[in-house]
Every structure is written in structure tokens, then in C-alpha cells.
Design a protein around this motif. Structure first.
Motif, PDB file in Angstrom:
ATOM      1  N   ALA A  34       0.810  -1.214   0.000  1.00 58.46           N
ATOM      2  CA  ALA A  34       0.000   0.000   0.000  1.00 58.46           C
ATOM      3  C   ALA A  34       0.849   1.272   0.000  1.00 58.46           C
ATOM      4  CB  ALA A  34      -0.933   0.004   1.212  1.00 58.46           C
ATOM      5  N   HIS A  35       2.068   1.194   0.534  1.00 58.76           N
ATOM      6  CA  HIS A  35       2.920   2.382   0.623  1.00 58.76           C
ATOM      7  C   HIS A  35       4.090   2.309  -0.361  1.00 58.76           C
ATOM      8  CE1 HIS A  35       0.614   3.688   4.056  1.00 58.76           C
ATOM      9  NE2 HIS A  35       0.860   2.552   4.689  1.00 58.76           N
ATOM     10  N   TRP A  36       3.824   1.739  -1.524  1.00 57.60           N
ATOM     11  CA  TRP A  36       4.901   1.608  -2.504  1.00 57.60           C
ATOM     12  C   TRP A  36       5.412   2.969  -2.971  1.00 57.60           C
ATOM     13  CZ3 TRP A  36       4.768   3.765  -7.304  1.00 57.60           C
ATOM     14  CH2 TRP A  36       3.515   4.174  -7.803  1.00 57.60           C
ATOM     15  N   ARG A  37       4.520   3.946  -3.056  1.00 58.81           N
ATOM     16  CA  ARG A  37       4.901   5.214  -3.676  1.00 58.81           C
ATOM     17  C   ARG A  37       6.014   5.950  -2.928  1.00 58.81           C
ATOM     18  NH1 ARG A  37       2.228   7.534  -7.678  1.00 58.81           N
ATOM     19  NH2 ARG A  37       0.339   6.339  -7.185  1.00 58.81           N
ATOM     20  N   PRO A  38       5.877   6.218  -1.587  1.00 57.31           N
ATOM     21  CA  PRO A  38       6.977   6.920  -0.915  1.00 57.31           C
ATOM     22  C   PRO A  38       8.284   6.139  -0.928  1.00 57.31           C
ATOM     23  CG  PRO A  38       5.352   6.132   0.679  1.00 57.31           C
ATOM     24  CD  PRO A  38       4.747   5.970  -0.669  1.00 57.31           C
ATOM     25  N   THR A  39       8.198   4.820  -0.873  1.00 60.11           N
ATOM     26  CA  THR A  39       9.423   4.029  -0.894  1.00 60.11           C
ATOM     27  C   THR A  39      10.091   4.096  -2.260  1.00 60.11           C
ATOM     28  OG1 THR A  39       8.547   2.538   0.795  1.00 60.11           O
ATOM     29  CG2 THR A  39      10.361   1.707  -0.549  1.00 60.11           C
ATOM     30  N   VAL A  40       9.319   4.004  -3.322  1.00 59.77           N
ATOM     31  CA  VAL A  40       9.880   4.111  -4.667  1.00 59.77           C
ATOM     32  C   VAL A  40      10.444   5.514  -4.910  1.00 59.77           C
ATOM     33  CG1 VAL A  40       9.247   4.196  -7.113  1.00 59.77           C
ATOM     34  CG2 VAL A  40       8.561   2.248  -5.712  1.00 59.77           C
ATOM     35  N   GLU A  41       9.761   6.530  -4.425  1.00 65.91           N
ATOM     36  CA  GLU A  41      10.279   7.894  -4.590  1.00 65.91           C
ATOM     37  C   GLU A  41      11.610   8.040  -3.858  1.00 65.91           C
ATOM     38  OE1 GLU A  41       9.168  10.278  -6.626  1.00 65.91           O
ATOM     39  OE2 GLU A  41       7.800   8.682  -7.279  1.00 65.91           O
ATOM     40  N   ARG A  42      11.732   7.420  -2.702  1.00 65.24           N
ATOM     41  CA  ARG A  42      13.009   7.439  -1.980  1.00 65.24           C
ATOM     42  C   ARG A  42      14.095   6.728  -2.787  1.00 65.24           C
ATOM     43  NH1 ARG A  42      17.306   8.743   0.287  1.00 65.24           N
ATOM     44  NH2 ARG A  42      18.197   7.434   1.911  1.00 65.24           N
ATOM     45  N   LEU A  43      13.774   5.585  -3.376  1.00 65.59           N
ATOM     46  CA  LEU A  43      14.752   4.855  -4.179  1.00 65.59           C
ATOM     47  C   LEU A  43      15.232   5.689  -5.371  1.00 65.59           C
ATOM     48  CD1 LEU A  43      13.146   1.285  -4.190  1.00 65.59           C
ATOM     49  CD2 LEU A  43      15.257   1.971  -3.030  1.00 65.59           C
ATOM     50  N   LYS A  44      14.335   6.425  -5.962  1.00 64.69           N
ATOM     51  CA  LYS A  44      14.677   7.225  -7.140  1.00 64.69           C
ATOM     52  C   LYS A  44      15.655   8.350  -6.816  1.00 64.69           C
ATOM     53  CE  LYS A  44      10.936   8.171  -9.641  1.00 64.69           C
ATOM     54  NZ  LYS A  44       9.476   8.357  -9.921  1.00 64.69           N
ATOM     55  N   THR A  45      15.767   8.706  -5.532  1.00 64.27           N
ATOM     56  CA  THR A  45      16.738   9.734  -5.134  1.00 64.27           C
ATOM     57  C   THR A  45      18.099   9.143  -4.791  1.00 64.27           C
ATOM     58  OG1 THR A  45      16.236   9.645  -2.741  1.00 64.27           O
ATOM     59  CG2 THR A  45      14.820  11.039  -4.131  1.00 64.27           C
TER      60      THR A  45
END
Length: 512
Positions: free
Chosen positions: A150-161
Motif C-alpha cells: 500500500a505504501h509503494w509510492r513513498p518508498t519508490v520515490e526514496r529509491l529514485k533519489t
């Protein structure tokens, strides 16, 4: 006399002033506290790179310092990863992230996650200590997407940085469930130019393919066969007669595993005389819901047919309910075989499975992604000459022993497939590293998949990984596993999507 004294103490002019000042001080302190709480952001951090999203108590994010995300079963391996990461110097490593729903509350998923993390760590250790000092060395971090992703978005955004120093993220592995959330996460990561290696995603529509518009995930590779390949391998193995088979399928849409599995099974049942038997799982398929009631009715209808083989297209919770119901069928004198996809691997650890159902002339077989007996020779069952090797599996066994003080269970195949996915990520990172450089550019890793074939294949513990031009494994070994009467997972034999093992060259043919 007492009243006069009390009056003088509390109601003299001086005391009124003192009392007023004290009251205002107390009131001011309370107001200040409230204002401070209202204007100071709440500390929602859990560990470095990890915090609780608004409205959630789950800790999600990315960490490689030993944080276990509050999951005790991950404590030991998280600390081992941190210990390995601490040996790396700042200019010698590239990072691989393991993206998983680490805080899932589903018992089956928790076991799966633990085994995948252990398998990935085992391959990280080999990459850093048993590869002739090849560079770059590998840093591993855990990335939590939360329950149900459910919280994939903030984790993926963190990975992209994290692609720049000091992290130098060069690949993301894990990506273990064929769900809408995972599809969106993969699209976001590959859209940012980050290479992704899926472990147990098998849905046909979370993949690239020939034709215009089918390269939706540039930089995605998978080490597991698609649902279509699983279905073809099952069909080659079972030699199913369509006239004596039927399909039981979930009508809930949006689940890419189930949607593509029922399409693949339907293709194998052309000419079958019976329409599919339908059920609808809850929005969260790990919930029990009311599907057990539906399966009780479906078993009555199955007894009304001449079917001998039942293809099941659904998730593991509903699969277990169906097995339990079919075990209590009225036509107990008739034998049935259930064939299903790799979700069957959860059944071995499912305490709600009625083991007595497996003693009622009911055979349950599934297409596993890997199995510890697949590449170990035994009397009457030699290891295939191509498609994998006993040597690669033996190496894995030695490596996985480092991942836990107690033996890691291997029958569900999760540790094996995660180890192979990590091996594939390391292979691509090192192949993309130019001579004289310590690590590759981010974009160069994502372009490596078309060359992972032939003599450049990955010698996986679960079989050869020869990727086609779209990042999909060609003719990957599919162990057929049977759920034994005691609930253990018994290897039957290897099946092949192409009907036979790949040639020694392992070069995929031209498609479409």
C-alpha cells in the motif's frame, strides 16, 4: 478563628496577586505546550531512511543499517546485511535494493519475505567474497512497501533519489507479487531508468514483449517464468485431456497473477465441455471472506461433471479453502487432481490447510518457481543435461547456510529464486561497468538484459537464466511439486514451457 486565618492567607491583596500570577503561569505553560505541539511537526521517523506515513503505523522506506522494520523474523538477516555493508568503503560499491512488503501481516507472505531476504543476502555475500575481487562490490538495502504494497509510492520515490553518491543505487530486486501496486512501482522505477529484476512476479502483463507499445517497463528483467509459461509447462507435464478437465477461477479483476493465470489455463482447455466455475475473492485476497461457502457449492457441481483434472486460477488463501472443501466432497470415491500456479508454494506453511483432505484421493500439484530437489540427482531421476546444473545448486546451498544460525527452509523455493535474482542483478551491474571504472552508470545497467543468454547466461541455483530481448527468461525450468499427505512439498519432476530443456547454446528463438 480558622476561617479568619484562611481568609487572611488566601484573600489578602498580596495573596490575590500571587495566586493570579501562579494561575497565569500554569495557564501559559499549558497554552505554550499546546501551541508547541500544534506547530512542531510530529517525529514519525523509525530509522534512517524509514518513517511512518501520515495515517499509518507502519514503518516504510529504505534502510541497510540493520533495521528490521519491527519484524522479529528479519532481525538476524537484517543485522547480517548491515555487518556486510559496514565492510564497504564509500567509493567501491553499487547498491541493490530489495523491494518487498516487509511488514505484511499475512503469515504466508511473512515467510516468503523472510526467505527472499535470506536468499538475497546469501548472494550479496558471495558477490563480495567469492568472485575473484570483481567490482563493484555490492551493498544491499531493504525497501519496505508496507502491507499489501500500500505504501509503494513513498518508498519508490526514496529509491529514485538514491542513484547518486553515496548510495549509487543501480538495481532493484524483490518485486515479488503480481499486483496493481507492484505494476505501478515497476513502471515508476523503470521509467526513471533504474534496472529492476523481478523475483516471483509471473503475471504476463508485468513484462515486456514484441510489438509496438509492449515495452512498458524498459529495464525490467524477470527470473521466473510467466503464467503462460507455467501453464504450458503444466500442460506438457500433465498431458491433460480437455474433455475431462475444468477451470475454477476468481472473478475479481485487477490481480495480474490471477487474471493472466486464468487466461493461460483457458488456452490449455480449448474444447473443454464445461464452463468455468466462478468465485469472487475479497479485495484483500489474504482475507478469509466468504469464499469457503462458495467452494462448498462448487464441489457439488464438480461432482456432477466427468472432470478428473481441475485447473485453479486464484490466490493461495482461496486455494487452501478450495482444497479443504474438495476434501469433504460427496463423491469421495472419485479421484481428482488440482493443477495451479506458483501460489501453491504457500500451502506447505499454511496451518489452516486440512491435511486430511490430501488423503481423499485428491492430488494437488503446482508449478513451482524453484525446488531444492530439482537439480539433485536421485535413483531413476537424473539431472537434465541442460537448463541448470547440480553444481550451481550446490554452491547456493553453501552460501545460504551463512544467512541464518538455523537452516533456511528451501521447499517453497523463495530463497532460491531471490538468490538467482540477486545474481542476475550483480551480473548486469558488473557487465555494465567500464574498464577502469569502479561502477557503471545507472542507465547502462538497464540495457544489459538482451545480452544475458548463451555463454553470458546466469547459472542460477534454480536453473539457467537466459533472457530474451524483452527481459523474460526463455524456457526456464519449472519444477512440478506435489503437496504430500503430510503437507510437505514433494518434487515430482522438471517441466519445460517449450516441452523439452533448452539447447546447450540457450539462445532464445526469434519471436513475433
Amino acid at each position: 478563628m480558622a476561617d479568619r486565618l484562611r481568609y487572611r492567607v488566601w484573600f489578602t491583596t498580596r495573596q490575590k496577586i500571587v495566586t493570579t500570577v501562579l494561575a497565569l503561569a500554569v495557564l501559559g505553560t499549558g497554552v505554550g505546550y499546546v501551541v508547541d505541539r500544534a506547530t512542531t511537526p510530529e517525529d514519525r521517523s523509525c530509522a534512517r531512511g524509514v518513517e511512518r506515513p501520515a495515517g499509518s503505523a507502519e514503518c516504510v522506506g529504505v534502510n541497510g543499517d540493520g533495521y528490521d522494520f519491527g519484524v522479529p523474523s528479519l532481525t538476524e538477516v537484517a543485522r547480517a546485511i548491515a555487518t556486510e555493508n559496514a565492510t564497504l568503503t564509500s567509493d567501491e560499491y553499487a547498491t541493490v535494493a530489495l523491494l518487498l512488503p516487509l511488514t505484511s501481516t499475512d503469515p504466508g507472505m511473512r515467510v516468503k519475505v523472510q526467505h527472499e531476504v535470506q536468499g538475497a543476502y546469501a548472494r550479496q555475500y558471495r558477490a563480495n567474497h567469492a568472485s575473484n575481487s570483481e567490482t563493484p562490490r555490492i551493498r544491499l538495502v531493504l525497501a519496505n512497501t508496507g502491507k499489501g504494497n500500500a505504501h509503494w509510492r513513498p518508498t519508490v520515490e526514496r529509491l529514485k533519489t538514491m542513484t547518486a553518491a553515496p548510495d549509487r543505487l543501480r538495481a532493484v530486486s524483490g518485486v515479488a507479487t503480481s499486483s496493481t501496486e507492484v505494476r505501478q512501482a515497476v513502471a515508476s522505477l523503470t521509467g526513471a531508468g533504474i534496472a529492476v529484476v523481478g523475483t516471483t512476479i509471473t503475471a504476463d502483463d508485468i513484462a515486456n514483449g514484441p510489438g509496438a507499445g509492449n515495452n512498458r517497463y524498459p529495464g525490467l528483467a524477470r527470473v521466473s517464468p510467466t503464467n503462460s509459461d507455467e501453464a504450458k509447462a503444466l500442460a506438457h507435464f500433465g498431458k491433460v485431456v480437455a474433455a475431462r478437465a475444468l477451470l475454477v477461477q476468481d472473478t475479481r479483476t485487477g490481480d495480474h497473477y490471477t487474471d493472466t493465470l486464468k487466461t493461460a489455463f483457458a488456452a490449455s482447455l480449448k474444447g473443454a465441455p464445461y464452463e468455468p466455475q466462478l468465485f469472487t475473492s475479497p479485495p484483500d485476497p489474504t482475507d478469509e471472506g466468504t469464499t469457503a461457502n462458495t467452494f462448498r457449492q462448487i464441489t457439488h457441481l464438480i461432482c456432477d461433471t466427468r472432470a478428473e483434472t481441475v485447473f485453479f486460477a486464484g490466490r493461495h488463501t482461496q486455494l487452501r479453502q478450495f482444497i479443504n472443501a474438495l476434501g469433504a466432497r460427496g463423491c469421495a470415491e472419485r479421484a481428482f487432481t488440482i493443477l495451479t500456479g506458483d501460489e501453491g508454494s504457500y500451502l506447505g506453511a499454511d496451518l489452516k490447510l486440512d491435511r486430511k483432505a490430501l488423503k481423499t484421493r485428491l492430488t494437488v500439484r503446482y508449478a513451482s518457481l524453484a525446488h531444492p530437489d530439482a537439480w539433485q540427482p536421485s535413483p531413476g531421476r537424473p539431472v537434465p543435461r541442460t537448463g541448470g546444473s547440480a553444481a550451481a545448486y550446490t554452491t547456493f546451498v553453501a552460501d545460504i547456510a551463512r544467512a541464518s544460525k538455523t537452516p533456511v527452509p528451501l521447499a517453497d523455493g523463495q530463497a532460491i529464486i531471490a538468490y538467482d535474482a540477486m545474481a542476475t542483478a550483480v551480473h548486469a551491474i558488473r557487465q555494465a561497468t567500464p574498464d577502469g571504472k569502479h561502477y557503471p552508470e545507472t542507465a547502462d545497467v538497464a540495457t544489459q538484459w538482451p545480452q544475458v543468454k548463451g555463454s553470458l547466461r546466469v547459472e542460477g541455483a534454480g536453473g539457467w537464466i537466459c533472457l530474451d530481448n524483452f527481459g523474460n527468461p526463455f524456457d526456464k525450468a519449472v519444477p512440478i511439486v506435489e503437496l504430500a499427505q503430510d503437507g510437505s512439498q514433494r518434487f515430482v519432476q522438471i517441466a519445460w514451457p517449450e516441452g523439452r530443456p533448452p539447447a546447450a547454446s540457450c539462445l532464445p528463438p526469434r519471436r513475433g
